[in-house]
Scaffold this motif. Structure first.
Motif, mmCIF file in Angstrom:
data_model
loop_
_atom_site.group_PDB
_atom_site.id
_atom_site.type_symbol
_atom_site.label_atom_id
_atom_site.label_comp_id
_atom_site.label_asym_id
_atom_site.label_seq_id
_atom_site.Cartn_x
_atom_site.Cartn_y
_atom_site.Cartn_z
ATOM 1 N N LYS A 33 1.009 -1.100 -0.064
ATOM 2 C CA LYS A 33 0.013 0.029 -0.033
ATOM 3 C C LYS A 33 0.707 1.352 0.123
ATOM 4 O O LYS A 33 0.721 2.179 -0.911
ATOM 5 C CB LYS A 33 -0.777 -0.050 1.253
ATOM 6 C CG LYS A 33 -1.666 1.080 1.307
ATOM 7 C CD LYS A 33 -2.581 1.055 2.769
ATOM 8 C CE LYS A 33 -3.530 2.569 2.868
ATOM 9 N NZ LYS A 33 -4.171 2.435 3.870
ATOM 10 N N ILE A 34 1.652 1.163 0.898
ATOM 11 C CA ILE A 34 2.884 2.475 0.919
ATOM 12 C C ILE A 34 3.431 2.500 -0.565
ATOM 13 O O ILE A 34 3.779 3.661 -0.712
ATOM 14 C CB ILE A 34 3.646 2.385 2.134
ATOM 15 C CG1 ILE A 34 2.922 2.477 3.447
ATOM 16 C CG2 ILE A 34 4.849 3.449 2.190
ATOM 17 C CD1 ILE A 34 3.602 2.074 4.735
ATOM 18 N N HIS A 37 1.346 4.049 -3.071
ATOM 19 C CA HIS A 37 1.129 5.372 -2.704
ATOM 20 C C HIS A 37 2.073 6.491 -3.270
ATOM 21 O O HIS A 37 1.916 7.430 -3.689
ATOM 22 C CB HIS A 37 0.575 5.446 -1.141
ATOM 23 C CG HIS A 37 0.245 6.879 -0.750
ATOM 24 N ND1 HIS A 37 0.451 7.398 0.427
ATOM 25 C CD2 HIS A 37 -0.512 7.612 -1.271
ATOM 26 C CE1 HIS A 37 -0.048 8.436 0.665
ATOM 27 N NE2 HIS A 37 -0.607 8.708 -0.388
ATOM 28 N N GLY A 55 11.008 -1.529 1.209
ATOM 29 C CA GLY A 55 10.047 -1.440 2.320
ATOM 30 C C GLY A 55 10.305 -2.526 3.227
ATOM 31 O O GLY A 55 9.880 -2.395 4.393
ATOM 32 N N GLY A 79 4.896 1.453 9.682
ATOM 33 C CA GLY A 79 4.466 2.501 8.561
ATOM 34 C C GLY A 79 5.470 3.509 8.308
ATOM 35 O O GLY A 79 5.988 3.862 7.123
ATOM 36 N N ARG A 83 7.839 3.611 4.881
ATOM 37 C CA ARG A 83 8.012 4.921 4.072
ATOM 38 C C ARG A 83 9.438 5.310 4.161
ATOM 39 O O ARG A 83 9.785 5.962 2.868
ATOM 40 C CB ARG A 83 7.048 5.794 4.638
ATOM 41 C CG ARG A 83 6.875 7.112 3.851
ATOM 42 C CD ARG A 83 5.884 7.991 4.358
ATOM 43 N NE ARG A 83 4.733 7.518 4.432
ATOM 44 C CZ ARG A 83 3.724 7.649 3.287
ATOM 45 N NH1 ARG A 83 4.102 8.496 2.458
ATOM 46 N NH2 ARG A 83 2.561 7.160 3.461
ATOM 47 N N GLU A 154 7.720 15.434 3.193
ATOM 48 C CA GLU A 154 7.453 14.144 3.960
ATOM 49 C C GLU A 154 8.607 14.306 5.075
ATOM 50 O O GLU A 154 8.173 13.898 6.212
ATOM 51 C CB GLU A 154 7.441 12.905 3.117
ATOM 52 C CG GLU A 154 6.352 12.738 2.085
ATOM 53 C CD GLU A 154 5.960 11.271 2.140
ATOM 54 O OE1 GLU A 154 6.647 10.122 2.576
ATOM 55 O OE2 GLU A 154 5.054 10.861 1.916
ATOM 56 N N GLY A 210 -4.663 8.846 3.288
ATOM 57 C CA GLY A 210 -3.769 7.859 2.282
ATOM 58 C C GLY A 210 -4.416 7.471 0.958
ATOM 59 O O GLY A 210 -4.210 6.480 0.420
#
Length: 262
Positions: A33-34, A37, A55, A79, A83, A154, A210
């Motif tokens: 998912k990350i 994204h 990851g 998470g 990331r 980020e 997200g």
């Protein structure tokens, strides 16, 4: 090594390997998912397989460093580490041209000047005029800077560590560093709170909810490319508004560092 100790060592190694495999299987969907994204905001030469591999390494590091006494859940902690590992891997590739960095700095400086003159939010057309370029050229600059601004934003949002997130150095922060981090958090929160509503919503949907760029575009009823531009402009605006705070803070740190203990 004696036979019993060798068997014990082999058993421990096997148990550790099984535990890692179970961890990877359980949290592989989070890594995926990350990765997807982030991929939506990165240049085409960045491969999903590379992000996934980085990851997974971040996940294993999270397992080693997690401290459940700090109050954060493992999934939240992992998470951030996942990331961060992906972004570190992208940075090592050094794929952002210098011209893109220069363009990003020019945009931030233009926003700073416009808002200093007008005392209000700098509009797209005002920023373009300050840069002495057309609005279409300005949007092209924003689109070109979207990847580098993603990393910077980020980093900006993750500078302050949430409860349970140990510093990479594993060294305790000094009281001075803790105070400076708290002040930075306050300055950042204030800068985000004063963003234009649409840019603030993009931040919230991307980082908190997200959603990917296409999904955000559907919420705002704009194109995916326009969401890219809003995200880049938002990051440039934050950088412009925090620059004075950062300069003042760095100056105070230098003054304090010159003081000698009596």
């Amino acid at each position: 090594m004696t036979a019993p100790s060798a068997r014990k060592h082999a058993y421990s190694a096997g148990a550790s390997c099984c535990a890692q495999q179970a961890l990877i299987e359980q949290y592989a969907p989070l890594v995926s998912k990350i990765a997807w994204h982030l991929l939506a905001r990165l240049p085409a030469n960045v491969q999903i397989e590379d992000l996934m591999q980085a990851g997974m390494m971040g996940l294993l590091e999270a397992q080693k460093n997690f401290d459940d006494s700090k109050g954060a859940s493992f999934e939240t902690f992992a998470g951030i580490r996942i990331r961060g590992a992906m972004l570190d891997d992208v940075r090592k590739g050094d794929w952002v041209p210098r011209s893109v960095h220069r363009g990003s700095r020019r945009i931030s400086e233009a926003i700073r000047k416009v808002e200093a003159k007008t005392g209000s939010e700098a509009k797209d057309c005002e920023i373009a005029a300050e840069l002495d370029i057309s609005i279409s050229e300005y949007y092209a600059m924003l689109s070109a800077s979207r990847g580098s601004r993603l990393l910077s934003l980020e980093e900006l949002l993750q500078d302050s560590e949430a409860p349970g997130f140990a510093a990479e150095s594993e060294l305790p922060a000094s009281p001075l560093s803790q105070l400076e981090n708290e002040r930075f958090e306050q300055a950042l929160a204030a800068a985000i709170d004063e963003l234009p509503e649409r840019e603030k919503l993009v931040l919230s949907l991307y980082y908190d909810e997200g959603l990917n760029l296409k999904e955000i575009g559907q919420v705002l009823s704009v194109s995916e490319s326009r969401v890219c531009q809003l995200h880049s402009q938002c990051a440039a605006r934050l950088r412009a508004r925090l620059s004075d705070w950062q300069e003042a803070n760095q100056g105070s740190v230098k003054k304090r560092s010159r003081r000698r203990p009596q």
